[in-house]
Scaffold this motif. Structure first.
Motif, short mmCIF file in Angstrom:
data_model
loop_
_atom_site.label_atom_id
_atom_site.label_comp_id
_atom_site.label_asym_id
_atom_site.label_seq_id
_atom_site.Cartn_x
_atom_site.Cartn_y
_atom_site.Cartn_z
N GLY A 97 0.79 -1.23 0.00
CA GLY A 97 0.00 0.00 0.00
C GLY A 97 0.82 1.27 0.00
N VAL A 98 2.04 1.21 -0.53
CA VAL A 98 2.92 2.37 -0.55
C VAL A 98 2.70 3.16 -1.83
CG1 VAL A 98 5.32 3.14 -0.63
CG2 VAL A 98 4.65 1.27 0.90
N VAL A 99 2.42 4.45 -1.69
CA VAL A 99 2.18 5.31 -2.84
C VAL A 99 3.41 6.15 -3.14
CG1 VAL A 99 0.77 7.17 -3.78
CG2 VAL A 99 -0.30 5.35 -2.41
N GLN A 100 3.99 6.78 -2.11
CA GLN A 100 5.20 7.57 -2.27
C GLN A 100 6.32 6.97 -1.43
OE1 GLN A 100 4.03 11.64 -1.31
NE2 GLN A 100 3.61 12.03 -3.47
N TYR A 101 7.55 7.02 -1.96
CA TYR A 101 8.66 6.34 -1.29
C TYR A 101 9.98 6.99 -1.69
CZ TYR A 101 9.49 4.20 -5.85
OH TYR A 101 9.75 4.01 -7.18
N HIS A 102 11.00 6.72 -0.89
CA HIS A 102 12.38 7.08 -1.19
C HIS A 102 13.13 5.80 -1.52
CE1 HIS A 102 11.94 11.24 0.46
NE2 HIS A 102 10.95 10.64 1.11
N LEU A 103 14.28 5.93 -2.19
CA LEU A 103 14.96 4.76 -2.71
C LEU A 103 16.46 4.85 -2.48
CD1 LEU A 103 15.01 2.15 -4.37
CD2 LEU A 103 14.60 3.52 -6.43
N LEU A 104 17.03 3.76 -1.97
CA LEU A 104 18.47 3.62 -1.77
C LEU A 104 18.87 2.30 -2.42
CD1 LEU A 104 21.22 4.31 -0.44
CD2 LEU A 104 20.34 3.29 1.69
N ALA A 105 19.81 2.36 -3.38
CA ALA A 105 20.12 1.18 -4.18
C ALA A 105 21.63 0.97 -4.28
CB ALA A 105 19.52 1.32 -5.58
N HIS A 106 21.99 -0.26 -4.66
CA HIS A 106 23.39 -0.65 -4.79
C HIS A 106 23.58 -1.59 -5.96
CE1 HIS A 106 26.78 -3.51 -3.50
NE2 HIS A 106 27.39 -2.36 -3.75
N ASP A 107 24.63 -1.37 -6.77
CA ASP A 107 25.10 -2.32 -7.78
C ASP A 107 24.00 -2.65 -8.79
OD1 ASP A 107 27.36 -4.28 -8.53
OD2 ASP A 107 25.68 -5.65 -8.22
N TYR A 108 23.65 -3.91 -8.95
CA TYR A 108 22.53 -4.33 -9.81
C TYR A 108 21.28 -3.52 -9.48
CZ TYR A 108 19.24 -7.98 -11.67
OH TYR A 108 18.26 -8.69 -12.33
N GLY A 109 21.07 -3.27 -8.20
CA GLY A 109 19.92 -2.48 -7.77
C GLY A 109 19.93 -1.07 -8.32
N ASP A 110 21.12 -0.52 -8.63
CA ASP A 110 21.19 0.80 -9.25
C ASP A 110 20.49 0.80 -10.59
OD1 ASP A 110 22.64 1.69 -7.10
OD2 ASP A 110 24.47 2.12 -8.20
N SER A 111 20.68 -0.26 -11.37
CA SER A 111 20.05 -0.34 -12.68
C SER A 111 18.53 -0.46 -12.55
CB SER A 111 20.61 -1.52 -13.47
OG SER A 111 21.99 -1.37 -13.70
N VAL A 112 18.09 -1.24 -11.57
CA VAL A 112 16.65 -1.34 -11.31
C VAL A 112 16.11 0.03 -10.91
CG1 VAL A 112 14.88 -2.47 -9.91
CG2 VAL A 112 16.90 -3.76 -10.66
N ALA A 113 16.87 0.74 -10.07
CA ALA A 113 16.46 2.08 -9.64
C ALA A 113 16.43 3.06 -10.80
CB ALA A 113 17.40 2.58 -8.55
N GLN A 114 17.39 2.95 -11.71
CA GLN A 114 17.37 3.81 -12.89
C GLN A 114 16.10 3.59 -13.72
OE1 GLN A 114 21.45 2.60 -14.20
NE2 GLN A 114 21.70 4.77 -14.67
N GLU A 115 15.70 2.34 -13.86
CA GLU A 115 14.47 2.05 -14.58
C GLU A 115 13.26 2.64 -13.86
OE1 GLU A 115 11.55 0.73 -17.16
OE2 GLU A 115 13.71 0.97 -17.48
N MET A 116 13.22 2.54 -12.54
CA MET A 116 12.11 3.10 -11.79
C MET A 116 12.08 4.62 -11.91
SD MET A 116 12.25 0.53 -8.49
CE MET A 116 10.65 0.94 -7.80
N LEU A 117 13.25 5.25 -11.93
CA LEU A 117 13.31 6.70 -12.13
C LEU A 117 12.83 7.08 -13.52
CD1 LEU A 117 14.27 9.54 -11.18
CD2 LEU A 117 16.50 8.97 -12.19
N ALA A 118 13.23 6.32 -14.53
CA ALA A 118 12.82 6.61 -15.90
C ALA A 118 11.31 6.51 -16.07
CB ALA A 118 13.53 5.67 -16.87
N ARG A 119 10.67 5.68 -15.26
CA ARG A 119 9.22 5.56 -15.31
C ARG A 119 8.51 6.68 -14.54
NH1 ARG A 119 8.36 -0.98 -14.09
NH2 ARG A 119 9.74 -1.75 -15.78
#
Length: 288
Positions: A97-119
């Motif tokens: 049920g999370v609508v707004q969130y902050h994100l901290l990522a590492h390594d492979y997770g950085d690429s996943v985070a980049q995709e989430m940012l692009a969306r």
């Protein structure tokens, strides 16, 4: 020094959610603004164990073992994808049920985070993003020998023959000289990797290295144009994505907010969790 969480205690506190027919393990603790943590290759969410107690005192912290990692399912023959991993993160947020969130990522997770940012470049849901060491730019990524071999035609064989000893040597090369992993940490990394026969899918997971160039321009454009506050906290001595990656980040990203941790390697959240926490909290205080 921060006191960590034993892997068996970490595993026992996990919960489960379904993504399609796949079972994934996740963790949630604390109250306040939601903070999503995304781990790297080839380990799992336990990578955040040193930071977990301090972060959960301030935020509602959420993390999962992505598909193919840690204690989650590791289906053989699956076409693993960074885009699917981003779908999984969003599915977990929806599940909670999370609508707004902050994100901290590492390594492979950085690429996943980049995709989430692009969306979500306008930050309707994603309120801030902090990267630890990772391949933000394919042109600066310097894979270790194990990664190159896994990408090669003999990748399946390399995965099947992967061992605790070989993992220890590889990790020793990417950690800082004075912040080498302990035997207990290496045992935990190895346990996450071998759960559910993880070595059998490593050659499939590593295909993310071929995905990064495909999405590179879209991801970099998102970082250049977004209104979402960004910070990089980077172990400078990392041979994979250390100081040379930060130099490229400063060239490409306007008003680049970067922190270099001298003497620290590829896993700053394990090698120097107190410094990562200090600089992450300063970032959060700045962005409000």
């Amino acid at each position: 020094m921060f006191e960590g969480i034993a892997l068996e205690d970490w595993a026992a506190s996990s919960r489960e959610f379904l993504f399609g027919r796949h079972r994934l393990r996740y963790w949630e603790a604390g109250e306040g603004e939601p903070l999503l943590l995304i781990h790297g290759f080839p380990s799992g969410a336990w990578d955040w164990n040193y930071l977990w107690p301090a972060l959960t005192q301030r935020y509602r912290v959420i993390a999962c073992d992505m598909l193919g990692f840690g204690f989650s399912d590791k289906p053989r023959g699956h076409a693993y994808s960074l885009l699917e991993q981003a779908d999984i993160q969003q599915a977990l947020l929806d599940h909670l049920g999370v609508v707004q969130y902050h994100l901290l990522a590492h390594d492979y997770g950085d690429s996943v985070a980049q995709e989430m940012l692009a969306r979500d470049p306008q930050g309707e849901s994603l309120r801030s993003l902090c990267f630890l060491n990772g391949g933000l730019f394919p042109e600066t990524h310097r894979p270790v020998l194990l990664q190159r071999l896994l990408m090669s035609p003999i990748g399946p064989l390399i995965g099947r023959r992967f061992s605790r000893e070989r993992m220890g040597r590889t990790f020793g090369r990417i950690f800082g000289i004075n912040t080498q992993p302990t035997e207990q940490e290496l045992d935990a990394f190895w346990a996450m990797m071998i759960t559910n026969n993880g070595p059998a899918v490593m050659h499939r997971l590593i295909r993310y290295m071929a995905e990064r160039p495909v999405h590179r321009d879209r991801w970099v454009a998102a970082m250049q144009q977004t209104v979402v506050p960004l910070r990089v906290i980077d172990g400078a001595e990392d041979p994979i994505s250390g100081m040379h990656m930060v130099e490229r980040y400063r060239e490409l990203i306007p008003e680049a907010d970067t922190v270099l941790l001298r003497g620290i390697g590829h896993y700053p959240q394990v090698e120097a969790p107190e410094l990562v926490l200090e600089h992450y909290l300063a970032f959060r205080n700045r962005v409000g």
